[in-house]
Design a protein around this motif. Structure first.
Motif, PDB file in Angstrom:
ATOM      1  N   CYS A 183       0.848  -1.199   0.000  1.00 13.71           N
ATOM      2  CA  CYS A 183       0.000   0.000   0.000  1.00 13.71           C
ATOM      3  C   CYS A 183       0.876   1.237   0.000  1.00 13.71           C
ATOM      4  CB  CYS A 183      -0.935   0.013   1.204  1.00 13.71           C
ATOM      5  SG  CYS A 183      -0.085   0.245   2.794  1.00 13.71           S
ATOM      6  N   TYR A 184       0.284   2.356  -0.409  1.00 13.60           N
ATOM      7  CA  TYR A 184       0.929   3.653  -0.215  1.00 13.60           C
ATOM      8  C   TYR A 184       0.790   4.004   1.265  1.00 13.60           C
ATOM      9  CZ  TYR A 184       0.830   3.985  -5.283  1.00 13.60           C
ATOM     10  OH  TYR A 184       1.004   3.730  -6.614  1.00 13.60           O
ATOM     11  N   THR A 185       1.794   4.639   1.821  1.00 19.81           N
ATOM     12  CA  THR A 185       1.770   4.908   3.260  1.00 19.81           C
ATOM     13  C   THR A 185       1.349   6.349   3.539  1.00 19.81           C
ATOM     14  OG1 THR A 185       4.003   5.807   3.661  1.00 19.81           O
ATOM     15  CG2 THR A 185       3.831   3.432   3.305  1.00 19.81           C
ATOM     16  N   THR A 186       1.060   6.622   4.783  1.00 18.04           N
ATOM     17  CA  THR A 186       0.695   7.978   5.201  1.00 18.04           C
ATOM     18  C   THR A 186       1.924   8.809   5.549  1.00 18.04           C
ATOM     19  OG1 THR A 186       0.380   7.124   7.448  1.00 18.04           O
ATOM     20  CG2 THR A 186      -1.572   7.302   6.050  1.00 18.04           C
ATOM     21  N   ASP A 187       3.106   8.214   5.332  1.00 23.64           N
ATOM     22  CA  ASP A 187       4.361   8.926   5.583  1.00 23.64           C
ATOM     23  C   ASP A 187       4.866   9.509   4.265  1.00 23.64           C
ATOM     24  OD1 ASP A 187       6.911   9.802   6.149  1.00 23.64           O
ATOM     25  OD2 ASP A 187       7.474   8.010   7.272  1.00 23.64           O
ATOM     26  N   PRO A 188       5.001  10.846   4.160  1.00 25.27           N
ATOM     27  CA  PRO A 188       5.480  11.448   2.898  1.00 25.27           C
ATOM     28  C   PRO A 188       6.863  10.954   2.494  1.00 25.27           C
ATOM     29  CG  PRO A 188       4.576  13.123   4.373  1.00 25.27           C
ATOM     30  CD  PRO A 188       4.684  11.854   5.175  1.00 25.27           C
ATOM     31  N   ALA A 189       7.641  10.478   3.474  1.00 25.84           N
ATOM     32  CA  ALA A 189       9.006  10.035   3.181  1.00 25.84           C
ATOM     33  C   ALA A 189       9.057   8.592   2.672  1.00 25.84           C
ATOM     34  CB  ALA A 189       9.881  10.176   4.423  1.00 25.84           C
ATOM     35  N   VAL A 190       7.975   7.858   2.850  1.00 25.12           N
ATOM     36  CA  VAL A 190       7.926   6.462   2.395  1.00 25.12           C
ATOM     37  C   VAL A 190       6.718   6.318   1.479  1.00 25.12           C
ATOM     38  CG1 VAL A 190       7.808   4.039   3.066  1.00 25.12           C
ATOM     39  CG2 VAL A 190       8.968   5.688   4.556  1.00 25.12           C
ATOM     40  N   ARG A 191       6.950   6.307   0.173  1.00 22.09           N
ATOM     41  CA  ARG A 191       5.850   6.314  -0.784  1.00 22.09           C
ATOM     42  C   ARG A 191       4.973   5.074  -0.658  1.00 22.09           C
ATOM     43  NH1 ARG A 191       3.667   8.291  -5.300  1.00 22.09           N
ATOM     44  NH2 ARG A 191       3.223   6.920  -7.069  1.00 22.09           N
ATOM     45  N   PHE A 192       5.582   3.902  -0.699  1.00 21.74           N
ATOM     46  CA  PHE A 192       4.805   2.659  -0.550  1.00 21.74           C
ATOM     47  C   PHE A 192       5.674   1.624   0.138  1.00 21.74           C
ATOM     48  CE2 PHE A 192       6.907   2.429  -4.653  1.00 21.74           C
ATOM     49  CZ  PHE A 192       7.461   1.157  -4.656  1.00 21.74           C
ATOM     50  N   GLN A 193       5.011   0.569   0.640  1.00 20.53           N
ATOM     51  CA  GLN A 193       5.734  -0.485   1.356  1.00 20.53           C
ATOM     52  C   GLN A 193       4.895  -1.760   1.344  1.00 20.53           C
ATOM     53  OE1 GLN A 193       6.737  -0.089   5.724  1.00 20.53           O
ATOM     54  NE2 GLN A 193       8.765   0.410   4.881  1.00 20.53           N
ATOM     55  N   THR A 194       5.585  -2.899   1.355  1.00 21.38           N
ATOM     56  CA  THR A 194       4.873  -4.175   1.391  1.00 21.38           C
ATOM     57  C   THR A 194       4.231  -4.374   2.757  1.00 21.38           C
ATOM     58  OG1 THR A 194       5.092  -6.570   1.076  1.00 21.38           O
ATOM     59  CG2 THR A 194       6.914  -5.463   2.151  1.00 21.38           C
ATOM     60  N   CYS A 195       3.193  -5.199   2.775  1.00 15.04           N
ATOM     61  CA  CYS A 195       2.460  -5.435   4.024  1.00 15.04           C
ATOM     62  C   CYS A 195       2.885  -6.720   4.721  1.00 15.04           C
ATOM     63  CB  CYS A 195       0.961  -5.471   3.753  1.00 15.04           C
ATOM     64  SG  CYS A 195       0.316  -3.900   3.138  1.00 15.04           S
ATOM     65  N   GLY A 196       3.705  -7.537   4.065  1.00 15.94           N
ATOM     66  CA  GLY A 196       4.246  -8.725   4.720  1.00 15.94           C
ATOM     67  C   GLY A 196       3.226  -9.797   5.042  1.00 15.94           C
ATOM     68  N   ILE A 197       2.157  -9.860   4.280  1.00 15.88           N
ATOM     69  CA  ILE A 197       1.151 -10.906   4.519  1.00 15.88           C
ATOM     70  C   ILE A 197       1.702 -12.236   4.009  1.00 15.88           C
ATOM     71  CG2 ILE A 197      -1.220 -11.650   4.067  1.00 15.88           C
ATOM     72  CD1 ILE A 197      -1.865  -8.703   3.479  1.00 15.88           C
TER      73      ILE A 197
END
Length: 400
Positions: A183-197
């Motif tokens: 997903c895209y994150t709510t942190d402006p410094a981290v655009r997107f990140q895996t969710c590790g499911i």
């Protein structure tokens, strides 16, 4: 089969209508065809209620043939996520939510079974998770996910629709990323990140021969889809869920109800009855252990025993065994292949074990019983099949 005349106007020609004969067939469900129920996970004797009265489920559709017909109606609909099946009136009620939707609760029911689409209720993913529709909304780094209909703080190209499932801020995999849902994150410094499911294969491991495995893998090691345990096609079988309650024969997930070497399932391929499932082993069990060799006794589970009061025997099918024993082998019995030497079960051996070594432990499969012949060369030995009595054994153990 019916022949229908229809008129078709090809897109490339606007010069008039002309008739084409199309052969249209109407067929009933063919034995061995994949069941639409394979896409659903069932909770028996359960109803799903929505706590907001302003939101209601679909109307009851009466006179459906069975739960499979309900599944066939719900499956293609993007706004249908579950359905109730009334086992007495054979009614069907389509639902736009699941047990993980807001303002819903499960309750026991004497009339309904609840079927929910696996993609919405499984807590693991199959393959790369493109079809995942769960509610995880946090990344592996602990960052909250940004809502898919928002473009801030991270702008993106995606527009939520029922088809792509980009709802709220749940982890999804709209681009087929091999790393799984993100997903895209709510942190402006981290655009997107895996969710590790986790993948369903990795989410639950197997101890010993996997009789306690309760994971959600529904494919065999060759990739064939598993047949539902509550169906008798394409392969008829004795493992009806209602008769083996302690085996948790849920839906079409891999299980080991008969004490086999490892979890398995009947397949939806009419030509292949059953296959093992490819599942990871738990912890240190995957590492071979080296036990001290003993000759006159054994330590622990007997892995290092090398004494002479043991014979290595191959299990054969009852059908093959009955050729020698003229059809007298019962389903509660099992046979081993006859050896060339006069070695086998005989008087004084009654009650002894027939055990199979699975990875790092011995599993009791049979018990020596009085045989009609005694260690005759090339003659199958007969054992009582332990798996037939596992329910009774569990009851006795619970008594004390």
């Amino acid at each position: 089969m019916r022949l229908w005349w229809v008129t078709v106007q090809p897109p490339a020609r606007r010069m008039g209508w002309f008739p084409l004969l199309l052969l249209l067939t109407q067929c009933s469900r063919v034995p061995g065809q994949r069941s639409p129920l394979n896409d659903f996970q069932v909770l028996r004797g359960t109803e799903l209620q929505h706590l907001l009265h302003a939101v209601g489920p679909g109307p009851w559709q009466e006179h459906v043939a069975d739960a499979e017909e309900c599944a066939g109606r719900c499956g293609p609909l993007l706004d249908c996520r579950a359905f109730h099946y009334n086992v007495s009136s054979h009614g069907c009620q389509l639902l736009p939510w699941t047990q993980y939707s807001p303002y819903t609760q499960l309750q026991r029911s004497g009339r309904c079974d609840l079927f929910q689409k696996k993609d919405y209720v499984r807590t693991c993913v199959m393959d790369n998770g493109v079809k995942y529709r769960g509610t995880v909304a946090i990344t592996t780094g602990g960052l909250p996910c940004q809502r898919w209909n928002h473009r801030f703080p991270n702008d993106h190209k995606y527009t939520p629709t029922l088809r792509n499932g980009l709802e709220e801020n749940f982890c999804r995999n709209p681009d087929g990323d091999p790393g799984g849902p993100w997903c895209y994150t709510t942190d402006p410094a981290v655009r997107f990140q895996t969710c590790g499911i986790k993948s369903c294969r990795e989410a639950a491991c197997v101890w010993c021969n996997g009789e306690e495995y309760r994971g959600a893998v529904d494919r065999t090691e060759s990739g064939r889809e598993c047949q539902r345990w509550d169906l008798q096609r394409p392969h008829a079988h004795p493992f009806e869920p209602g008769k083996f309650l302690d085996k948790d024969l849920d839906d079409n997930y891999c299980r080991n109800p008969d004490g086999s070497e490892r979890p398995w399932c009947y397949t939806t391929d009419p030509k292949v009855e059953r296959e093992f499932c490819d599942l990871p082993r738990c912890g240190l069990e995957a590492q071979p252990r080296h036990e001290a060799t003993t000759l006159s006794c054994f330590r622990g589970k007997g892995e290092g025993y090398r004494g002479t009061n043991v014979a290595s025997l191959n299990v054969i099918s009852n059908q093959e065994c009955n050729i020698k024993h003229r059809g007298r082998i019962r389903e509660s019995e099992m046979c081993t292949e006859g050896l060339l030497a006069p070695v086998g079960a005989c008087e004084g051996d009654y009650g002894g074990p027939l055990a199979c070594f699975t990875h790092d432990c011995w599993v009791l499969e049979g018990i020596i019983i009085p045989n009609r012949v005694c260690a005759r060369p090339r003659w199958p030995a007969i054992f009582m099949r332990v798996s037939v009595f596992t329910d009774w054994i569990h009851k006795v153990m619970r008594l004390g």
